[in-house]
Design an enzyme around this catalytic site. Structure first.
Site, PDB file in Angstrom:
ATOM      1  N   PHE A   1      13.288  -1.362   7.672  1.00  0.00           N
ATOM      2  CA  PHE A   1      13.874  -1.960   8.875  1.00  0.00           C
ATOM      3  C   PHE A   1      15.241  -1.388   9.202  1.00  0.00           C
ATOM      4  CE2 PHE A   1      17.444  -4.954   8.423  1.00  0.00           C
ATOM      5  CZ  PHE A   1      17.678  -4.855   7.056  1.00  0.00           C
ATOM      6  N   LYS A   2      15.891  -0.751   8.222  1.00  0.00           N
ATOM      7  CA  LYS A   2      17.220  -0.218   8.491  1.00  0.00           C
ATOM      8  C   LYS A   2      17.196   0.924   9.505  1.00  0.00           C
ATOM      9  CE  LYS A   2      19.588  -1.938   4.462  1.00  0.00           C
ATOM     10  NZ  LYS A   2      18.487  -2.489   3.652  1.00  0.00           N
ATOM     11  N   ASP A   3      16.014   1.428   9.819  1.00  0.00           N
ATOM     12  CA  ASP A   3      15.921   2.422  10.887  1.00  0.00           C
ATOM     13  C   ASP A   3      16.486   1.890  12.200  1.00  0.00           C
ATOM     14  OD1 ASP A   3      14.760   4.542   9.467  1.00  0.00           O
ATOM     15  OD2 ASP A   3      12.743   3.726   9.715  1.00  0.00           O
TER      16      ASP A   3
ATOM     17  N   ALA B   1      20.354   2.097  11.966  1.00  0.00           N
ATOM     18  CA  ALA B   1      20.837   3.471  11.845  1.00  0.00           C
ATOM     19  C   ALA B   1      20.598   4.259  13.135  1.00  0.00           C
ATOM     20  CB  ALA B   1      20.150   4.161  10.672  1.00  0.00           C
TER      21      ALA B   1
END
Ligand code: PLP
Length: 433
Positions: A106-108, A111
């Protein structure tokens, strides 16, 4: 958007200043001064909108004064280039899959949004920056992918040696180019402390245009609100308010949900679910915030002993723990419980949970059970594709799961990292050299 520091000893700043500064100089965290409510008309037709349309309307309400709508639309269309489907796992237990981006986590979202708004401003100002980021696993991969080959941006990633999975390590050590990986002989908390100290160090700041990409950056939180709206859009037809269980480490994901609720999303409740690193569930139970060294678990992207977004969490509620409890319940689970549920859910439904998602599942199940919650729709957030934690998952379900092609490709590349001690002076020495 105007932002204040949670420590309230420095002046308010613009979104652009908060984006590039990362942390206010008084060691607080930036918080939006105001969070606008979206009009009822937005919610009335939300189920007819695409993910990108929803994300644009949310971001435009927040950042409309900072970025012209046409530019913001271009940024959003580039960021939201993959889906976040809600999938039914069993009766009233739905999963929001946040792992369909390039790093399969989910950090996409954070970022990609951050890199694109930064590059938008940098191109306008013809400037260069150095990004410093500490990762417990997935941030690094997402940041490396999100910032790779961005002109004018050099990225230095600190990660705890031996405490991230092989594939996670490959994702942050194999791109090269403008991405450098520092392999720290210590814990994630060491990495995070070293980065925090760097931002407060006058000599480094005089020499470099330093910026962060951690979940502490406000530009990471904003896109993490988008998918809460989109999840609601997908289950709106069920006609109930929603309970979200969020697998948490630094609590940036949960803060994205709190922004969505403040903007008017009909969220009945949040479950803040952790592994054995249960500082926030403890705080919710006792009213005392007691940060401590992190312990290692199988959901290692949540191995955080001093969650930085605690400051934001209490700021959302003016430090009123009773008000926080009205919206958020804390839950935590052991590795053994996590493994058991991965197996049980796979055996009974065929759905494969990664260890982080499994923790979220347990939190939701416990909450729904305790509250006989039939008049709400339960959604647990899946923050990583199970193949990212293949050692654990294969072992538990007793079968080799399929590895997506992008991961297979990264696994074949050669790791390049620079070993580093766990003190700030080690980092400073390296940067000045
Ligand atoms: C980072 C991460 C988390 C924790 O998210 P926070 O925003 O730090 O609470 C959970 N799961 C995975 C897979 C992650 O990478």
């Amino acid at each position: 958007m105007r932002l204040y520091s949670t420590k309230k000893t420095v002046p308010e700043v613009s979104f652009k200043e908060a984006l590039f500064k990362g942390l206010p100089s008084d060691n607080g965290l930036y918080m939006p001064l105001e969070i606008p409510k979206l009009p009822q008309s937005f919610f009335d037709s939300i189920e007819q909108k695409s993910f990108a349309e929803i994300a644009f309307e949310v971001s435009n309400a927040l950042l409309g004064d900072d970025i012209p709508a046409a530019d913001l639309k271009k940024i959003i269309d580039d960021v939201i280039s993959f889906d976040a489907p809600v999938v039914k796992v069993q009766d009233n237990m739905y999963v929001l899959e946040l792992f369909h981006g390039p790093s399969l986590a989910f950090k996409d979202f954070g970022a990609r949004f951050m890199s694109r708004v930064m590059s938008y401003y940098l191109a306008k100002d013809k400037q260069d920056i150095n990004i410093l980021v500490a990762t417990s696993g997935d941030t690094g991969g997402a940041v490396a992918q999100g910032f790779y080959n961005m002109p004018g941006i050099h990225v230095t990633i600190l990660y705890p040696s031996g405490k991230v999975s092989d594939l996670q390590e490959k994702q942050l050590t194999t791109l090269g180019g403008n991405i450098t990986a520092l392999e720290v002989q210590g814990t994630f908390d060491d990495c995070q402390r070293m980065v925090k100290e760097a931002f407060l160090d006058e000599e480094l700041n005089a020499k470099f245009n330093l910026s962060s990409a951690n979940s502490i950056n406000i530009s990471r939180l904003i896109p993490q609100s988008f998918y809460y709206f989109y999840a609601y859009a997908q289950v709106k037809k069920l006609g109930k308010d929603v309970v979200f269980s969020v697998p948490s480490g630094n609590f940036g994901n949960l803060c994205g949900g709190l922004i969505a609720k403040r903007m008017g999303l009909p969220v009945a409740h949040f479950v803040a679910t952790t592994n054995a690193n249960n500082v926030i569930p403890d705080y919710l139970a006792s009213g005392v915030f007691n940060p401590r060294p992190s312990v290692r678990t199988i959901s290692n992207a949540m191995d955080v002993g001093n969650p930085s977004n605690y400051q934001r969490l209490v700021a959302f509620y003016n430090e009123d723990v009773k008000a926080i409890r009205a919206d958020i319940t804390g839950k935590y689970f052991t590795d053994e419980q996590t493994e058991d549920i991965i197996k049980k859910v796979y055996d009974t439904t065929g759905y494969i949970l990664d260890p982080h998602t499994a923790v979220a599942y347990l939190g939701l199940r416990a909450y729904m059970y305790e509250n006989s919650a039939k008049d709400v729709t339960g959604i647990f957030l899946s923050t990583a594709h199970p193949a990212k934690f293949i050692e654990v998952v294969n072992d538990v379900i007793g079968k080799n799961i399929e590895i997506p092609e992008s991961l297979q490709a990264a696994g074949k590349l050669k790791k390049v990292s620079i070993p580093l001690g766990n003190q700030f002076k080690d980092l400073k020495e390296y940067l000045l050299k």
